[in-house]
Design a protein around this motif. Structure first.
Motif, PDB file in Angstrom:
ATOM      1  N   ASP A  12      25.884  -7.370  36.256  1.00 64.60           N
ATOM      2  CA  ASP A  12      27.462  -7.015  36.337  1.00 64.60           C
ATOM      3  C   ASP A  12      27.625  -5.693  37.605  1.00 64.60           C
ATOM      4  O   ASP A  12      27.498  -4.291  36.486  1.00 64.60           O
ATOM      5  CB  ASP A  12      27.977  -6.889  35.007  1.00 64.60           C
ATOM      6  CG  ASP A  12      29.809  -6.953  35.349  1.00 64.60           C
ATOM      7  OD1 ASP A  12      30.105  -6.540  36.442  1.00 64.60           O
ATOM      8  OD2 ASP A  12      30.632  -7.696  33.973  1.00 64.60           O
ATOM      9  N   ASP A  31      31.887  -9.685  37.805  1.00 60.81           N
ATOM     10  CA  ASP A  31      31.351 -10.132  37.448  1.00 60.81           C
ATOM     11  C   ASP A  31      31.214 -11.677  37.832  1.00 60.81           C
ATOM     12  O   ASP A  31      31.875 -12.511  37.460  1.00 60.81           O
ATOM     13  CB  ASP A  31      33.931 -11.167  37.029  1.00 60.81           C
ATOM     14  CG  ASP A  31      34.440 -10.028  36.630  1.00 60.81           C
ATOM     15  OD1 ASP A  31      33.596  -9.561  35.266  1.00 60.81           O
ATOM     16  OD2 ASP A  31      34.772  -9.456  36.953  1.00 60.81           O
ATOM     17  N   ARG A  63      30.177 -14.802  27.470  1.00 57.69           N
ATOM     18  CA  ARG A  63      29.739 -15.262  28.798  1.00 57.69           C
ATOM     19  C   ARG A  63      28.724 -16.326  29.080  1.00 57.69           C
ATOM     20  O   ARG A  63      28.585 -16.937  30.988  1.00 57.69           O
ATOM     21  CB  ARG A  63      29.724 -14.553  30.193  1.00 57.69           C
ATOM     22  CG  ARG A  63      30.864 -13.702  30.221  1.00 57.69           C
ATOM     23  CD  ARG A  63      30.695 -12.163  31.000  1.00 57.69           C
ATOM     24  NE  ARG A  63      30.090 -11.442  31.536  1.00 57.69           N
ATOM     25  CZ  ARG A  63      29.760 -10.440  31.972  1.00 57.69           C
ATOM     26  NH1 ARG A  63      30.808 -10.693  33.369  1.00 57.69           N
ATOM     27  NH2 ARG A  63      28.587  -9.264  31.748  1.00 57.69           N
TER      28      ARG A  63
END
Length: 92
Positions: A12, A31, A63
Motif C-alpha cells: 500500500d 489500496d 482487508r
C-alpha cells in the motif's frame, strides 16, 4: 512446505515503512486488494489462497490476506517484490 503470508498493507503506497509497507514507494500501489494480490501471486507461479476475514496487526480494518503456497525456492522478500511488480502491471 513453506507458507508465506502477504497482507495488502505490504504493497500500500499510502502507508509508510513503519506502518507496514515492505516495498519501495515507487513499486507500491494505492489500496491493493487481496484479489489483485492473489492474481499476481498466480502470475508469479505460486499457489494463492485468499483469507478475507484476517486483519494485519498494524491496521484496524479487515482487508484480508493471501497465503502463498509452494514457494520453497524464494524468500518472502523476493515474493513480495515480484507480486508488487505484477500488481502494478495489472493496474496499467
Amino acid at each position: 512446505m513453506v507458507e508465506n503470508v502477504i497482507y495488502p498493507a505490504y504493497l500500500d503506497a499510502s502507508l509508510s515503512r513503519s506502518e507496514g509497507r515492505r516495498v519501495a514507494e515507487s513499486a507500491a500501489v494505492e489500496d491493493p486488494t487481496v484479489d489483485e494480490i492473489a492474481k499476481a501471486v498466480q502470475q508469479v507461479g505460486y499457489d494463492a489462497v485468499i483469507e478475507r476475514d484476517k486483519r494485519y496487526s498494524r491496521e484496524f480494518e479487515t482487508r484480508g490476506r493471501v497465503l502463498v503456497n509452494n514457494a520453497d525456492d524464494a524468500t518472502k522478500n523476493d515474493i513480495v517484490q515480484a507480486v508488487a511488480a505484477y500488481v502494478g502491471i495489472l493496474r496499467d
